[in-house]
Design an enzyme around this catalytic site. Structure first.
Site, PDB file in Angstrom:
ATOM      1  N   GLU A  46     -12.157   3.457  10.504  1.00 50.61           N
ATOM      2  CA  GLU A  46     -10.918   2.716  10.292  1.00 50.61           C
ATOM      3  C   GLU A  46      -9.796   3.736  10.116  1.00 50.61           C
ATOM      4  O   GLU A  46      -9.879   4.647   9.291  1.00 50.61           O
ATOM      5  CB  GLU A  46     -11.028   1.804   9.056  1.00 50.61           C
ATOM      6  N   LYS A 101     -13.059  -1.674  -3.360  1.00 49.40           N
ATOM      7  CA  LYS A 101     -11.860  -2.390  -2.934  1.00 49.40           C
ATOM      8  C   LYS A 101     -12.167  -3.872  -3.143  1.00 49.40           C
ATOM      9  O   LYS A 101     -12.943  -4.468  -2.391  1.00 49.40           O
ATOM     10  CB  LYS A 101     -11.574  -2.096  -1.459  1.00 49.40           C
ATOM     11  N   GLU A 109      -6.834  -7.546   0.538  1.00 44.54           N
ATOM     12  CA  GLU A 109      -6.906  -7.783   1.980  1.00 44.54           C
ATOM     13  C   GLU A 109      -8.194  -8.530   2.356  1.00 44.54           C
ATOM     14  O   GLU A 109      -8.972  -8.073   3.183  1.00 44.54           O
ATOM     15  CB  GLU A 109      -6.774  -6.463   2.732  1.00 44.54           C
ATOM     16  N   ASP A 147       2.217   1.308   0.577  1.00 48.05           N
ATOM     17  CA  ASP A 147       1.087   1.803   1.361  1.00 48.05           C
ATOM     18  C   ASP A 147       1.331   3.279   1.599  1.00 48.05           C
ATOM     19  O   ASP A 147       1.972   3.924   0.807  1.00 48.05           O
ATOM     20  CB  ASP A 147       0.967   1.016   2.677  1.00 48.05           C
ATOM     21  N   GLU A 168      -4.403   8.367  -5.008  1.00 51.45           N
ATOM     22  CA  GLU A 168      -4.951   8.302  -3.643  1.00 51.45           C
ATOM     23  C   GLU A 168      -3.887   8.665  -2.610  1.00 51.45           C
ATOM     24  O   GLU A 168      -2.856   8.008  -2.500  1.00 51.45           O
ATOM     25  CB  GLU A 168      -5.488   6.886  -3.360  1.00 51.45           C
ATOM     26  N   GLU A 216      -2.177   7.560   9.489  1.00 51.35           N
ATOM     27  CA  GLU A 216      -2.003   6.179   9.949  1.00 51.35           C
ATOM     28  C   GLU A 216      -0.544   5.864  10.287  1.00 51.35           C
ATOM     29  O   GLU A 216      -0.240   5.355  11.355  1.00 51.35           O
ATOM     30  CB  GLU A 216      -2.516   5.203   8.885  1.00 51.35           C
TER      31      GLU A 216
HETATM   32  O1  GCW Z   1      -2.884   0.648   4.963  1.00 51.44           O
HETATM   33  C1  GCW Z   1      -3.961  -0.197   4.955  1.00 51.44           C
HETATM   34  C2  GCW Z   1      -4.721   0.071   6.223  1.00 51.44           C
HETATM   35  C3  GCW Z   1      -6.086  -0.557   6.196  1.00 51.44           C
HETATM   36  C4  GCW Z   1      -6.811  -0.067   4.952  1.00 51.44           C
HETATM   37  C5  GCW Z   1      -5.996  -0.472   3.734  1.00 51.44           C
HETATM   38  C6  GCW Z   1      -6.623   0.046   2.436  1.00 51.44           C
HETATM   39  C7  GCW Z   1      -9.127   0.393   4.620  1.00 51.44           C
HETATM   40  O2  GCW Z   1      -3.974  -0.383   7.305  1.00 51.44           O
HETATM   41  O3  GCW Z   1      -6.762  -0.168   7.349  1.00 51.44           O
HETATM   42  O4  GCW Z   1      -8.135  -0.549   4.862  1.00 51.44           O
HETATM   43  O5  GCW Z   1      -4.726   0.110   3.819  1.00 51.44           O
HETATM   44  O6  GCW Z   1      -6.213   1.089   1.966  1.00 51.44           O
HETATM   45  O7  GCW Z   1      -7.520  -0.602   1.906  1.00 51.44           O
END
Ligand code: GCW
Length: 686
Positions: free
Chosen positions: A166, A289, A293, A372, A394, A400
């Site tokens: 991912e 997690k 999401e 993010d 983190e 990304e």
């Molecule tokens: O920014 C987002 C990403 C997801 C990721 C998520 C996270 C692993 O687009 O791909 O999932 O963060 O950090 O959990």
């Protein structure tokens, strides 16, 4: 031998300068190692490998010191039997991973001591000596004491068992293929060497989004193979963790519920953990997690995150295991019309009220930043806001939102800003680095983690220069006080050698690259103007009307998110003073974060004197020119860098220029059309 691009910063190239050769030869002809353990053996093997490769001969390995000039490798416990002139007091205040490197004279001969407080320290000392040689440092009169600032220095792999990664931009997983753990363990060993050489001591080996097969990594179906990976990492001082699925009790335990307060669930986790430790006695613990999401979590049962984390922490506690619980929890089904919900506020709102409710072996993992991993964001206000709860930070090494390793974007300067940010949680000097290293609030468990940027590409990171991000990340976890310049210089010398032009030009390319990327992509703290899903390339409204809570609110009048307490979302109130006031006020809010905190007209004048719209145009035109400048610097090095790496980087720089132009044109056209205000300099806007 896969060549320099595979070896990264551990190339150990033959030393050609005769003066250096002579000096190092004197020191490196004899190596004394009296101990015999896995980690010490890794250190010994690395020294032999590095020395023989750089100097062209194998040192004699001795079991006890002799009347010769020699290197001594070991731990303070064992080597104090030998007369080494070590001041034991120096070790008292060292962490378990600390070490001393020292040159002393015993009789008529010199000894170079690589002495760890524990065997891990000795391993780090060995890598340090090799780094000194690779960066051409003198070895006489060494008197070095090193102590890692962060207890946990971790890497998160977002690898799936089907071999995909991912947000991976450098090929497939080196850990898994075809829903199995790989049998090609050599590559994992080389990864362990790279990580350990920069001080990493923990790794979670699967994606935080835990799918069906991966849920079974904690069962006897896969534990024998997980144990093989853990064995490799253990020899390099790295503890292995697994990401878990919160609904495991249902999915693999056949229970009707995963409610953390249900006794059967508690018992189930206890049994699971016991089995894991039968395979992996030093297992690190779980990364979770949950309720994020669409991942399962305690909310389903009307329980909070502390209930959720503690039941698992209880199971791990007898074995010394940790629960690392992510704070990336927010409403991902938002309506864009709803202006009161603010994703940036979510982590603080969810977790701050739970301060003090988590067990001691739980650590909250907090993303930088609050939204993010955008190009630029303010620091998460959750840092420092929980005096009685272990916290760790983190980062995202994988790029990304920062060019996906097709664009050059060196993130060390960004990470430095975050680490040096003063939260004022306990008055001045309450920097993020002092929070996550545990010194401000005396956390029992804490540190820094990051999402890895490697895959099975020969050069590990897709873009060869993205190796610098992995290197720099590790170095910063060991010592956040190192400067970006020091780290960069070390990396370039070890990776590309010592030609002054090479060192200077690549150093500049790296140091300027984040700002350049910011210039042609996201102005003034606005993020998310990317294509939905894969997140590559410009799309100003790509996320503007979707459910993810990621809006810029651009219309014909202005742009930006009002996050003030006065008449916005109230986010600024999550900071301690004076940060709260600085961000709240349009006058004091720094330009680079202006649109993160405020909605302003395009004609608003920045501190730089420019209007917002002119700033957008100027930075986008500049950004493209600067991207072209990166290529010029690189091509000035032709002939000084091996063809394979020269060509592959050049290819990516060409692509970066193409895409920078696309970014410029898409962004400029969009805002010209919205605002109707022309560029003062009349440049081409489509
Ligand atoms: O920014 C987002 C990403 C997801 C990721 C998520 C996270 C692993 O687009 O791909 O999932 O963060 O950090 O959990």
């Amino acid at each position: 031998n896969h060549g320099n691009e595979y070896a990264c910063w551990l190339q150990y190239n033959k030393i050609k300068e005769s003066a250096w050769m002579e000096e190092y030869k004197t020191w490196c002809s004899n190596l004394v190692v009296v101990e015999n353990s896995e980690v010490i053996n890794s250190a010994k093997a690395e020294l032999l490998r590095g020395i023989s490769s750089m100097l062209g001969f194998n040192p004699s390995v001795l079991m006890e010191p002799q009347q010769k000039t020699l290197i001594m490798l070991g731990t303070i416990g064992k080597t104090d039997l030998l007369d080494n002139r070590i001041n034991k007091q120096e070790f008292e205040h060292l962490n378990p991973d600390g070490y001393v490197i020292k040159t002393v004279t015993v009789g008529e001969h010199n000894r170079l001591l690589l002495i760890g407080k524990t065997e891990k320290g000795a391993l780090y000392a060995a890598f340090h000596l090799l780094r000194l040689m690779q960066t051409r440092k003198h070895l006489h009169n060494l008197d070095i004491i090193q102590n890692p600032k962060n207890p946990l220095r971790m890497i998160n792999q977002w690898d799936n068992m089907d071999g995909s990664i991912e947000r991976g931009y450098a090929g497939k997983s080196i850990f898994y293929e075809n829903n199995k753990i790989t049998t090609r363990l050599d590559r994992i060993k080389d990864y362990a060497r790279l990580l350990s050489s920069v001080g990493i001591n923990a790794i979670a080996i699967n994606n935080v989004n835990v799918h069906q097969v991966e849920t079974k990594l904690t069962t006897s179906e896969f534990l024998p193979d997980v144990a093989k990976i853990a064995d490799i990492f253990r020899a390099y001082g790295i503890r292995t963790f697994l990401s878990i699925n919160y609904a495991s009790p249902i999915q693999i335990g056949n229970l009707p519920t995963a409610d953390p307060l249900e006794p059967k669930v508690r018992e189930w986790w206890r049994e699971r953990v016991e089995e894991i430790y039968r395979y992996i006695p030093d297992f690190g613990g779980f990364l979770v997690k949950a309720d994020s999401e669409h991942r399962p979590g305690p909310f389903t049962y009307n329980r909070n995150h502390a209930d959720g984390a503690n039941v698992i922490a209880e199971a791990l506690n007898p074995f010394g295991g940790l629960v690392i619980w992510r704070c990336f929890v927010y409403n991902c089904l938002q309506d864009w019309r709803d202006r009161s919900t603010d994703r940036a506020k979510a982590a603080y709102d969810h977790f701050k009220p739970l301060d003090g409710k988590f067990l001691d072996n739980v650590i909250l993992q907090i993303k930088n930043g609050p939204m993010d991993f955008q190009v630029r964001e303010p620091v998460s206000p959750l840092f420092g806001a929980m005096e009685n709860t272990n916290q760790m930070l983190e980062f995202q090494i994988t790029q990304e939102y920062t060019g996906q390793q097709r664009h050059l974007c060196y993130l060390v300067p960004q990470w430095k800003e975050v680490l040096d940010f003063d939260t004022f949680a306990k008055g001045e000097e309450s920097t993020v680095k002092r929070i996550v290293d545990g010194s401000l609030f005396q956390y029992s468990n804490c540190g820094i983690t990051a999402v890895s940027n490697i895959g099975n590409d020969t050069n590990w990171t897709g873009h060869t220069l993205a190796q610098a991000n992995l290197y720099g990340y590790g170095r910063l976890t060991w010592d956040p006080d190192l400067s970006s310049e020091e780290i960069t210089d070390e990396w370039v010398r070890q990776t590309f050698g010592h030609d002054p032009l090479v060192v200077e030009q690549i150093g500049k390319m790296l140091m300027d690259s984040w700002r350049i990327y910011e210039n042609y992509t996201s102005p003034l703290g606005i993020g998310w103007m990317v294509n939905p899903g894969h997140h590559y390339g410009p799309n100003v409204d790509g996320y503007e009307y979707s459910v993810w809570g990621t809006y810029h609110y651009a219309d014909c009048h202005g742009i930006g998110v009002n996050r003030t307490v006065k008449d916005g979302t109230g986010y600024t109130g999550q900071y301690f003073p004076p940060n709260a006031q600085i961000y709240e006020s349009l006058e004091s809010c720094p330009d680079e974060l202006l649109l993160f905190f405020h909605h302003v007209p395009y004609t608003h004048r920045l501190k730089s004197g420019k209007t917002v719209i002119q700033h957008i145009y100027d930075t986008h035109f500049d950004g493209v020119e600067q991207a072209e400048g990166l290529k010029q610097r690189w091509t000035s090095l032709k002939g000084k860098i091996d063809d394979a790496r020269y060509d592959s980087v050049l290819k990516r720089l060409n692509e970066q220029i193409e895409h920078a132009r696309e970014w410029r044109d898409v962004i400029n056209t969009y805002f010209y059309r919205k605002s109707g205000i022309p560029d003062e300099q009349n440049r081409t806007i489509y």
